[in-house]
Design a protein around this motif. Structure first.
Motif, PDB file in Angstrom:
ATOM      1  N   CYS A 260       0.831  -1.202   0.000  1.00 58.82           N
ATOM      2  CA  CYS A 260       0.000   0.000   0.000  1.00 58.82           C
ATOM      3  C   CYS A 260       0.872   1.261   0.000  1.00 58.82           C
ATOM      4  CB  CYS A 260      -0.927  -0.017   1.206  1.00 58.82           C
ATOM      5  SG  CYS A 260      -2.093   1.345   1.239  1.00 58.82           S
ATOM      6  N   ALA A 261       1.971   1.215   0.732  1.00 58.80           N
ATOM      7  CA  ALA A 261       2.868   2.377   0.776  1.00 58.80           C
ATOM      8  C   ALA A 261       3.421   2.687  -0.612  1.00 58.80           C
ATOM      9  CB  ALA A 261       3.999   2.130   1.765  1.00 58.80           C
TER      10      ALA A 261
ATOM     11  N   ASP B  47       1.966  11.516  -2.137  1.00 55.99           N
ATOM     12  CA  ASP B  47       2.948  11.226  -1.082  1.00 55.99           C
ATOM     13  C   ASP B  47       3.547  12.520  -0.527  1.00 55.99           C
ATOM     14  OD1 ASP B  47       4.637   9.475   0.522  1.00 55.99           O
ATOM     15  OD2 ASP B  47       6.265  10.091  -0.814  1.00 55.99           O
TER      16      ASP B  47
ATOM     17  N   SER C  46       2.982  13.738   3.294  1.00 56.75           N
ATOM     18  CA  SER C  46       4.173  13.973   4.116  1.00 56.75           C
ATOM     19  C   SER C  46       4.159  15.374   4.708  1.00 56.75           C
ATOM     20  CB  SER C  46       5.444  13.776   3.283  1.00 56.75           C
ATOM     21  OG  SER C  46       5.549  12.439   2.872  1.00 56.75           O
TER      22      SER C  46
END
Length: 134
Positions: A18-19, A31, A35
């Motif tokens: 999933c990451a 991402d 973050s």
């Protein structure tokens, strides 16, 4: 999962992490945004000493018109609940009308004196100063 029809062997298809999906979604923009939000949350928790929360939600829509081979729209949504500073409070008194006021209505105003008969009068404070030679 796949099954070899000749041998009957079952092979598990490895699942994509999933990451890795989050890292590649929208060419990495998701991402970067996640973050940035995560580090803003960390800073707010450190600054205010209170708990915060970040929720990441994957939204998957079915293929268009139920066509099995059609692409599936996938979106990523995030919600950040960062702690906020505690608002500063100020003290107020309630006057006879129930309104908040800064000065205690039970205290007399400087220069106003209550006479023995219950009436009030205003007197100027004595501001003259006489100096005597030593």
């Amino acid at each position: 999962m796949t099954v070899n029809t000749e041998t009957g062997e079952i092979h598990e298809t490895p699942l994509a992490p999933c990451a890795a999906f989050l890292g590649s979604h929208l060419n990495g923009r998701t991402d970067e945004e996640l973050s940035r939000e995560f580090h803003q949350l960390l800073d707010a928790v450190r600054t205010h000493g209170k708990k915060g929360e970040m929720t990441i939600k994957l939204v998957v829509d079915p293929p268009a018109n139920g066509v099995e081979s059609a692409p599936m729209p996938i979106g990523v949504e995030s919600t950040v609940k960062a702690p906020k500073p505690t608002p500063v409070k100020s003290l107020y008194f309630l006057n006879d009308d129930g309104q908040p006021v800064r000065e205690d209505p039970r205290q007399m105003t400087p220069g106003v004196y209550r006479n023995t008969d219950g009436t009030t009068e205003f007197r100027m404070a004595d501001t003259t100063t006489e100096y005597k030679d030593a």
